[in-house]
Write a protein that holds these residues in place. Structure first.
Motif, PDB file in Angstrom:
ATOM      1  N   THR A 342     -10.657   5.044  -6.449  1.00  0.00           N
ATOM      2  CA  THR A 342     -10.614   4.186  -7.632  1.00  0.00           C
ATOM      3  C   THR A 342     -10.275   2.763  -7.214  1.00  0.00           C
ATOM      4  OG1 THR A 342      -8.290   4.709  -7.989  1.00  0.00           O
ATOM      5  CG2 THR A 342      -9.913   6.060  -9.154  1.00  0.00           C
ATOM      6  N   GLY A 343     -10.695   1.812  -8.063  1.00  0.00           N
ATOM      7  CA  GLY A 343     -10.459   0.409  -7.776  1.00  0.00           C
ATOM      8  C   GLY A 343      -9.267  -0.147  -8.518  1.00  0.00           C
ATOM      9  N   PRO A 344      -9.149  -1.474  -8.580  1.00  0.00           N
ATOM     10  CA  PRO A 344      -7.971  -2.117  -9.184  1.00  0.00           C
ATOM     11  C   PRO A 344      -7.739  -1.732 -10.635  1.00  0.00           C
ATOM     12  CG  PRO A 344      -9.267  -3.705  -7.926  1.00  0.00           C
ATOM     13  CD  PRO A 344     -10.075  -2.460  -7.981  1.00  0.00           C
ATOM     14  N   ASN A 345      -8.797  -1.428 -11.357  1.00  0.00           N
ATOM     15  CA  ASN A 345      -8.661  -1.078 -12.780  1.00  0.00           C
ATOM     16  C   ASN A 345      -8.792   0.416 -13.032  1.00  0.00           C
ATOM     17  OD1 ASN A 345      -8.382  -3.833 -13.584  1.00  0.00           O
ATOM     18  ND2 ASN A 345     -10.605  -4.067 -13.394  1.00  0.00           N
ATOM     19  N   GLY A 346      -8.662   1.216 -11.975  1.00  0.00           N
ATOM     20  CA  GLY A 346      -8.735   2.665 -12.132  1.00  0.00           C
ATOM     21  C   GLY A 346     -10.138   3.206 -12.232  1.00  0.00           C
ATOM     22  N   GLN A 347     -11.139   2.366 -11.957  1.00  0.00           N
ATOM     23  CA  GLN A 347     -12.529   2.811 -12.040  1.00  0.00           C
ATOM     24  C   GLN A 347     -13.020   3.338 -10.699  1.00  0.00           C
ATOM     25  OE1 GLN A 347     -13.711  -1.209 -13.455  1.00  0.00           O
ATOM     26  NE2 GLN A 347     -14.873  -0.112 -15.024  1.00  0.00           N
ATOM     27  N   LYS A 348     -13.985   4.228 -10.750  1.00  0.00           N
ATOM     28  CA  LYS A 348     -14.716   4.609  -9.554  1.00  0.00           C
ATOM     29  C   LYS A 348     -16.157   4.894  -9.972  1.00  0.00           C
ATOM     30  CE  LYS A 348     -13.394   9.557  -9.631  1.00  0.00           C
ATOM     31  NZ  LYS A 348     -12.759  10.635  -8.828  1.00  0.00           N
ATOM     32  N   GLY A 349     -17.087   4.708  -9.050  1.00  0.00           N
ATOM     33  CA  GLY A 349     -18.484   4.902  -9.409  1.00  0.00           C
ATOM     34  C   GLY A 349     -19.346   5.133  -8.190  1.00  0.00           C
ATOM     35  N   ARG A 350     -20.315   5.987  -8.368  1.00  0.00           N
ATOM     36  CA  ARG A 350     -21.320   6.257  -7.335  1.00  0.00           C
ATOM     37  C   ARG A 350     -22.691   6.191  -7.989  1.00  0.00           C
ATOM     38  NH1 ARG A 350     -18.544  11.184  -7.802  1.00  0.00           N
ATOM     39  NH2 ARG A 350     -17.776  11.065  -5.659  1.00  0.00           N
ATOM     40  N   SER A 351     -23.655   5.717  -7.242  1.00  0.00           N
ATOM     41  CA  SER A 351     -25.021   5.670  -7.753  1.00  0.00           C
ATOM     42  C   SER A 351     -25.596   7.079  -7.808  1.00  0.00           C
ATOM     43  CB  SER A 351     -25.892   4.801  -6.854  1.00  0.00           C
ATOM     44  OG  SER A 351     -27.236   4.814  -7.274  1.00  0.00           O
ATOM     45  N   THR A 352     -26.445   7.320  -8.787  1.00  0.00           N
ATOM     46  CA  THR A 352     -27.136   8.602  -8.855  1.00  0.00           C
ATOM     47  C   THR A 352     -28.534   8.378  -9.389  1.00  0.00           C
ATOM     48  OG1 THR A 352     -26.946  10.917  -9.578  1.00  0.00           O
ATOM     49  CG2 THR A 352     -26.439   9.239 -11.210  1.00  0.00           C
ATOM     50  N   GLY A 353     -29.461   9.135  -8.863  1.00  0.00           N
ATOM     51  CA  GLY A 353     -30.841   9.036  -9.318  1.00  0.00           C
ATOM     52  C   GLY A 353     -31.173  10.118 -10.321  1.00  0.00           C
ATOM     53  N   ILE A 354     -32.440  10.198 -10.691  1.00  0.00           N
ATOM     54  CA  ILE A 354     -32.888  11.252 -11.589  1.00  0.00           C
ATOM     55  C   ILE A 354     -33.451  12.393 -10.754  1.00  0.00           C
ATOM     56  CG2 ILE A 354     -33.339   9.681 -13.492  1.00  0.00           C
ATOM     57  CD1 ILE A 354     -36.281   9.786 -12.776  1.00  0.00           C
ATOM     58  N   THR A 355     -33.551  13.578 -11.358  1.00  0.00           N
ATOM     59  CA  THR A 355     -33.933  14.763 -10.598  1.00  0.00           C
ATOM     60  C   THR A 355     -35.413  14.819 -10.282  1.00  0.00           C
ATOM     61  OG1 THR A 355     -34.290  16.051 -12.612  1.00  0.00           O
ATOM     62  CG2 THR A 355     -32.095  16.092 -11.663  1.00  0.00           C
ATOM     63  N   SER A 356     -36.200  13.932 -10.861  1.00  0.00           N
ATOM     64  CA  SER A 356     -37.652  14.072 -10.742  1.00  0.00           C
ATOM     65  C   SER A 356     -38.254  13.282  -9.596  1.00  0.00           C
ATOM     66  CB  SER A 356     -38.319  13.631 -12.050  1.00  0.00           C
ATOM     67  OG  SER A 356     -38.017  12.281 -12.319  1.00  0.00           O
ATOM     68  N   GLN A 357     -37.433  12.692  -8.738  1.00  0.00           N
ATOM     69  CA  GLN A 357     -37.996  11.848  -7.687  1.00  0.00           C
ATOM     70  C   GLN A 357     -38.473  12.646  -6.486  1.00  0.00           C
ATOM     71  OE1 GLN A 357     -38.731   8.488  -8.238  1.00  0.00           O
ATOM     72  NE2 GLN A 357     -38.327   9.448 -10.190  1.00  0.00           N
ATOM     73  N   ASN A 358     -38.957  13.854  -6.714  1.00  0.00           N
ATOM     74  CA  ASN A 358     -39.567  14.644  -5.659  1.00  0.00           C
ATOM     75  C   ASN A 358     -41.075  14.623  -5.786  1.00  0.00           C
ATOM     76  OD1 ASN A 358     -39.060  15.988  -3.333  1.00  0.00           O
ATOM     77  ND2 ASN A 358     -38.656  17.962  -4.262  1.00  0.00           N
TER      78      ASN A 358
END
Length: 556
Positions: A342-358
């Motif tokens: 988590t960061g200074p404001n308690g946030q955390k984040g990761r990028s995610t794609g959609i399931t159809s990119q195959n």
């Protein structure tokens, strides 16, 4: 089967269930029109010939005497459905070879295959050419319940292929959360220095400082805190720093959903400025290798696998590849998966794609009822029988004994060295590249193993044996913190301004961001970069992206 293969594969495979000709509409149908998936035949009474064209990529192998034209898959298709697979032509070598040939066929207006499955930007060109059918109604009519349920798991799966007139390509589903970032940290270094598990960005900084200045190897060798490569972009698939920006509430290199329901370019949000400042400080303190900005993902990973970096970020499956190499290269090396901080404001984040990119499946405008039904009979069967097989079924242990699995007494083995002649994956011969995948099945199975649950189904037993325990914990982390996902929302074809100005706009930001990280440009220049991006075409891009998003939302 390696997850990174399905994520990164840039080769193109195109499937034709029958070659189109100028008289394709005059061919007589050998099957009766049916009203729903339940009425499709299990096996065709008369043989149906499916003409195919395919790129035989470098990860496709064959048993001695077999070829793409004649193998265990082609025999199975004939025996099961009375369908003859006839390859019109194939290519090998770099994926661009096949894509170039297909592009030449398109540009010279040559007849196209009746049914095409692509992993290529040419999908968008084909849709906009007007030479493929609306497939949404066909999917609703002919797809099996299992396939429909799998598709419904991602409400945005159809977005890349949606136009005002309908849906023009069927998404080929991949396993979800397959690229979501976790941290892998050298646990032996943590133990040597008496460090606790990190929870915050400050904790990560303290760990990196200890790694760089505390001699975790006991040899005096210079090491780095984080293996990262961002010559391509900051938010990438491995050796990524997406989580640094996520800790500040932003995500670069993608379009994000804003509070007002519109899409915004993640690169120009104020949170990116905070993330760049963090990376600048890490570069100044020696936590990052000075060539990180010149390295791609694989080169950066070598810093970790050589034992010269203590942290690397990437998908949960990295213990399978390439992180297994650090255990081979460095005696006594251990690493462990951790959640992003988590960061200074308690946030955390990761990028995610959609399931159809195959990839996606399209039907030529001249496709016959025979061809369309044949595709759905074939693919429905795989979703019902291969994606999550039953006890005692033909796919209980894999696709074919002696190819992707073998028995030693009563034990099933999947290893390369366990199978005479090496492991061969016939699923790669299938019309949609990986057979059939139910998006949530794989990641949840691995997460359950990390929680101490034993495998219960054939699918669970197979992945239990195939993937290392470190990958289980990584899967549990991304499942348990799914609320940290920041999805990449723009999945359409490049807009008009992206085509004309996109490269220049991307270069403007990427070069500026690198200069900030390397302290060649003051951090406050970020605001000037944003203004330049907007005035040089960025505002037009934003307008076009949201026009696309309006069309997608109107179709749902």
């Amino acid at each position: 089967m390696k997850r990174y293969g399905s994520i990164l594969m840039t080769s193109v495979a195109v499937i034709a269930l029958a070659a189109c000709s100028n008289t394709s509409n005059d061919r007589e149908s050998t099957v009766e029109a049916v009203a729903s998936a339940d009425e499709l035949p299990e096996r065709f009474e008369e043989p149906v010939r499916l003409d195919l064209i395919k790129h035989v990529s470098g990860d496709i192998f064959f048993r001695d005497g077999e070829t793409i034209e004649n193998n265990v898959h082609t025999e199975w298709v004939k025996d099961t459905f009375n369908i003859d697979l006839n390859y019109m032509w194939t290519t090998s070598g770099p994926g661009e070879t096949f894509e170039t040939k297909l592009q030449l066929e398109m540009s010279s207006n040559q007849p196209l295959p009746s049914i095409l499955a692509l992993r290529s930007p040419l999908t968008q060109d084909l849709i906009d050419s007007g030479r493929v059918k609306e497939v949404g109604e066909l999917f609703d009519k002919y797809a099996s319940d299992t396939w429909k349920e799998a598709m419904a798991a991602d409400p945005h799966a159809w977005d890349p292929y949606t136009r005002e007139e309908g849906r023009f390509a069927i998404p080929i589903l991949d396993y979800e959360m397959n690229g979501d970032t976790v941290l892998f940290i050298r646990q032996d270094w943590m133990d040597n220095l008496g460090l606790d598990a990190p929870e915050t960005l400050e904790d990560i900084e303290a760990i990196m400082d200890a790694f760089v200045n505390g001699d975790p190897t006991g040899t005096g060798e210079k090491v780095y805190g984080l293996a990262a490569g961002f010559t391509n972009q900051l938010n990438t698939w491995m050796s990524t720093v997406d989580w640094v920006f996520g800790a500040h509430g932003g995500m670069p290199n993608q379009y994000n959903l804003a509070e007002d329901g519109s899409l915004v370019n993640g690169d120009i949000q104020p949170e990116i400025k905070d993330g760049l400042e963090t990376l600048k400080q890490w570069m100044d303190k020696g936590y990052l290798h000075p060539e990180s900005g010149l390295w791609d993902e694989g080169k950066a990973a070598e810093l970790f696998t050589a034992g010269r970096a203590g942290i690397i970020a990437g998908p949960h499956w990295m213990p399978d590849w390439p992180l297994a190499e650090v255990l081979e290269n460095v005696e006594g090396a251990e690493y462990k998966a951790y959640d992003i901080p988590t960061g200074p404001n308690g946030q955390k984040g990761r990028s995610t794609g959609i399931t159809s990119q195959n990839g996606a499946v399209m039907f030529n405008e001249n496709a016959t009822e025979d061809e369309i039904q044949a595709f759905f009979v074939y693919q429905n069967y795989l979703f019902e029988n291969f994606a999550n097989p039953d006890e005692g079924s033909e796919f209980e242990y894999g696709f074919a004994e002696g190819y992707d699995y073998v028995f030693e007494g009563n034990d099933v083995k999947y290893g390369e060295d366990d199978i005479p002649g090496g492991r061969i994956d016939p699923v790669k011969y299938t019309l949609t590249f990986d057979g059939a995948r139910i998006p949530s099945l794989y990641i949840n199975a691995l997460a359950d193993f990390a929680r101490g649950e034993e495998p219960q189904t054939p699918f669970e037993r197979k992945v239990y044996l195939q993937y290392p325990e470190q990958a289980w914990e990584g899967a549990r982390i991304v499942v348990d913190s799914a609320d940290a996902q920041i999805p990449s929302m723009f999945t359409g074809r490049p807009t008009e301004t992206m085509v004309s100005r996109g490269d220049a706009l991307d270069t403007l930001l990427s070069e500026g961001f690198n200069k900030i990280i390397y302290d060649e440009m003051p951090i406050d220049e970020f605001d000037h970069l944003v203004d330049q991006w907007k005035s040089q075409g960025g505002d037009d891009v934003m307008k076009e992206v949201n026009e696309w998003f309006d069309v997608v939302n109107a179709s749902e």
